[in-house]
Design an enzyme around this catalytic site. Structure first.
Site, PDB file in Angstrom:
ATOM      1  N   CYS A 263       0.798  -1.240   0.000  1.00  0.00           N
ATOM      2  CA  CYS A 263       0.000   0.000   0.000  1.00  0.00           C
ATOM      3  C   CYS A 263       0.826   1.284   0.000  1.00  0.00           C
ATOM      4  O   CYS A 263       0.720   2.081  -0.939  1.00  0.00           O
ATOM      5  CB  CYS A 263      -0.944  -0.008   1.187  1.00  0.00           C
ATOM      6  SG  CYS A 263      -1.972  -1.472   1.216  1.00  0.00           S
TER       7      CYS A 263
HETATM    8  C1  UGA Z   1      -1.444   0.481   5.487  1.00  0.00           C
HETATM    9  C2  UGA Z   1      -2.261   1.457   6.356  1.00  0.00           C
HETATM   10  O1  UGA Z   1      -1.731   1.457   7.693  1.00  0.00           O
HETATM   11  C3  UGA Z   1      -3.730   1.062   6.390  1.00  0.00           C
HETATM   12  O2  UGA Z   1      -4.462   2.039   7.118  1.00  0.00           O
HETATM   13  C4  UGA Z   1      -4.252   1.007   4.934  1.00  0.00           C
HETATM   14  O3  UGA Z   1      -5.604   0.586   4.894  1.00  0.00           O
HETATM   15  C5  UGA Z   1      -3.412   0.007   4.142  1.00  0.00           C
HETATM   16  O4  UGA Z   1      -2.030   0.449   4.174  1.00  0.00           O
HETATM   17  C6  UGA Z   1      -3.923  -0.001   2.726  1.00  0.00           C
HETATM   18  O5  UGA Z   1      -3.814   1.006   2.045  1.00  0.00           O
HETATM   19  O6  UGA Z   1      -4.563  -0.997   2.330  1.00  0.00           O
HETATM   20  P1  UGA Z   1      -0.378  -1.947   5.832  1.00  0.00           P
HETATM   21  O7  UGA Z   1       0.374  -1.658   4.573  1.00  0.00           O
HETATM   22  O8  UGA Z   1      -1.105  -3.236   5.963  1.00  0.00           O
HETATM   23  O9  UGA Z   1      -1.490  -0.800   6.109  1.00  0.00           O
HETATM   24  O10 UGA Z   1       0.658  -1.911   7.033  1.00  0.00           O
HETATM   25  P2  UGA Z   1       1.184  -0.832   8.094  1.00  0.00           P
HETATM   26  O11 UGA Z   1       0.964  -1.366   9.449  1.00  0.00           O
HETATM   27  O12 UGA Z   1       0.671   0.507   7.821  1.00  0.00           O
HETATM   28  O13 UGA Z   1       2.760  -0.860   7.805  1.00  0.00           O
HETATM   29  C7  UGA Z   1       3.314  -0.457   6.563  1.00  0.00           C
HETATM   30  C8  UGA Z   1       4.822  -0.446   6.623  1.00  0.00           C
HETATM   31  O14 UGA Z   1       5.299   0.623   7.448  1.00  0.00           O
HETATM   32  C9  UGA Z   1       5.441  -1.717   7.210  1.00  0.00           C
HETATM   33  O15 UGA Z   1       6.567  -2.067   6.439  1.00  0.00           O
HETATM   34  C10 UGA Z   1       5.853  -1.305   8.612  1.00  0.00           C
HETATM   35  O16 UGA Z   1       6.929  -2.046   9.114  1.00  0.00           O
HETATM   36  C11 UGA Z   1       6.256   0.150   8.370  1.00  0.00           C
HETATM   37  N1  UGA Z   1       6.189   0.994   9.593  1.00  0.00           N
HETATM   38  C12 UGA Z   1       5.004   1.156  10.248  1.00  0.00           C
HETATM   39  C13 UGA Z   1       7.325   1.644  10.041  1.00  0.00           C
HETATM   40  O17 UGA Z   1       8.415   1.524   9.448  1.00  0.00           O
HETATM   41  N2  UGA Z   1       7.248   2.435  11.158  1.00  0.00           N
HETATM   42  C14 UGA Z   1       6.091   2.624  11.823  1.00  0.00           C
HETATM   43  O18 UGA Z   1       6.089   3.371  12.820  1.00  0.00           O
HETATM   44  C15 UGA Z   1       4.948   1.972  11.360  1.00  0.00           C
END
Ligand code: UGA
Length: 423
Positions: A263
């Site tokens: 995403c």
């Molecule tokens: C993300 C959004 O959080 C959702 O709200 C959205 O619905 C979704 O995309 C989408 O568009 O379908 P997702 O990709 O499943 O969800 O995962 P996240 O938990 O957001 O993490 C994304 C990435 O960011 C991961 O690689 C995670 O490790 C990284 N991350 C997350 C960080 O590096 N630091 C953080 O503080 C949080």
């Protein structure tokens, strides 16, 4: 209500199962017959925490999967959940949206009941109004007074999708008329969340802007983290102090290797393309992507600083999934890290609690282990690339290493003598 969900991928399957759990009659339309069979046997084709349990509970009662656009005459709402992958330039590829709209149009021809067609897929602003609506209207031959259109973005996180669906922060519904919104919002009647009703285009933009803002928080933390690392400051202390400010909040400030998954990278680059199409120069969004692209190289440079040349060195890589609680490796930060390690001649020995099999499709030639200890045994160094909670229990396993050089790309370990890519 009777709901047809089009597309049995990640969003479609989770939404269909949760809508059935909320008491609706749901038909999930998926063209891949293998997936249809699995779903009808109560087996989710993807891993998602808690999904199997509610799928098994609802399949055959409130929920059925179909491989064709059947029984559309019963549907009050038809929800489009097909994929919008990036095209070669990074813009959203809308070909699945177009063909779903075409099939829906043909399937609802000659039905006189008022029906609402809703787009849930992430689509550039304007898509529902200027692409989906005309295609459905043309193929159905129906008039505006019998079909309404809504756009209802989803905000599910992989690994926490069921909980996110059942306990949303907000529900956003864009509509082309009040009647469509009035009917569609009823599907969420039993959920307790603020509801924002807006234009179709605003709803579409809310999704992009939300993901871009979260990605910006991460790149911001990484830029601060990269500076903190050079100055001997713990960025986690800094971001904790920053996050206490209620105007900022503590979430998505975890510095590390940056964001991956299906995403954030895709949606931020689609927003960049969209801005450029309108003659804007999206400097902030481009920087967000550029910071993210450079983080993986940092962990490999740091590793070289610690152990010298990587040629023929045994590097244990713990964590392959793009985040914890999933077997999904799409755009995982582990991919560019492993690519760089291999280019420098390292022997990569990997372990992930769930994603070994999915990563084998990307890197068939590296060694995969069933236990972290097996990957660490005899290793010259270890890189931790996914925030799996169980990694925090690792301790004795690190004694199996030849050299205790451990670098984290995600802060998750509790063992001593570790450092991070930006802490
Ligand atoms: C993300 C959004 O959080 C959702 O709200 C959205 O619905 C979704 O995309 C989408 O568009 O379908 P997702 O990709 O499943 O969800 O995962 P996240 O938990 O957001 O993490 C994304 C990435 O960011 C991961 O690689 C995670 O490790 C990284 N991350 C997350 C960080 O590096 N630091 C953080 O503080 C949080």
């Amino acid at each position: 209500m009777q709901i047809s969900v089009v597309g049995g991928g990640y969003v479609g399957l989770v939404s269909a199962v949760c809508l059935a759990e909320l008491g609706h009659i749901v038909r999930l339309i998926e063209i891949d017959q293998k997936k249809v069979d699995l779903i009808n046997h109560g087996i989710p084709p993807i891993f998602e925490l808690g999904l199997e349990e509610i799928l098994k509970k609802n399949i055959g009662s409130g929920l059925i999967a179909l491989s064709g656009y059947e029984e559309m005459e019963n549907a009050d709402c038809i929800v489009i959940c097909v994929g919008t992958p990036p095209d070669k330039e990074g813009a959203a590829d809308l070909s699945y949206i177009k063909s779903a709209a075409q099939s829906i149009g043909k399937a609802v021809k000659d039905i006189d009941k008022y029906q609402v067609i809703t787009v849930k897929s992430t689509v550039p602003p304007g898509t529902t109004e200027t692409l989906v609506k005309p295609i459905v209207m043309q193929n159905s031959g129906r008039t505006n007074d019998t079909l309404g259109f809504c756009m209802n973005p989803e905000f599910l996180r992989e690994g926490r999708a069921i909980d996110d669906f059942m306990h949303p922060d907000r529900i956003v519904i864009g509509g082309d008329c009040d009647e469509a919104v009035r009917i569609f919002r009823k599907i969420y009647e039993n959920l307790n969340a603020p509801l924002l009703s807006c234009s179709l285009k605003a709803a579409e933009m809310i999704k992009y802007a939300s993901n871009a803002f979260l990605a910006t928080k991460i790149s911001f933390s990484n830029e601060i983290g990269n500076l903190c690392k050079k100055m001997g400051i713990d960025v986690y202390d800094v971001m904790k102090g920053v996050g206490y400010d209620h105007r900022i909040n503590p979430y998505f400030l975890n510095a590390g290797l940056g964001f991956g998954g299906s995403c954030f990278p895709k949606d931020v680059s689609a927003l960049v393309k969209l801005a450029e199409k309108y003659g804007e120069k999206p400097v902030l969004l481009k920087s967000v992507l550029s910071i993210n692209d450079k983080q993986p190289a940092r962990i490999v440079s740091l590793l070289e600083e610690r152990i010298g040349s990587l040629k023929s060195k045994h590097i244990a890589v713990l964590g392959l999934a793009f985040k914890d609680n999933t077997d999904d490796v799409r755009d995982s930060r582990a991919i560019p890290v492993i690519e760089k390690l291999l280019k420098k001649g390292a022997n990569v020995v990997a372990y992930d609690p769930m994603a070994n099999e999915t990563m084998k499709k990307v890197f068939p030639c590296i060694k995969y282990c069933e236990k972290p200890g097996a990957a660490l045994s005899g290793a010259d160094a270890c890189l931790v690339l996914t925030e799996w909670p169980q990694f925090s229990d690792l301790n004795d396993e690190f004694r199996l290493m030849k050299n205790r050089v451990i670098i984290e790309g995600r802060r998750i370990l509790s063992a001593d003598v570790t450092e991070g890519v930006c802490w």
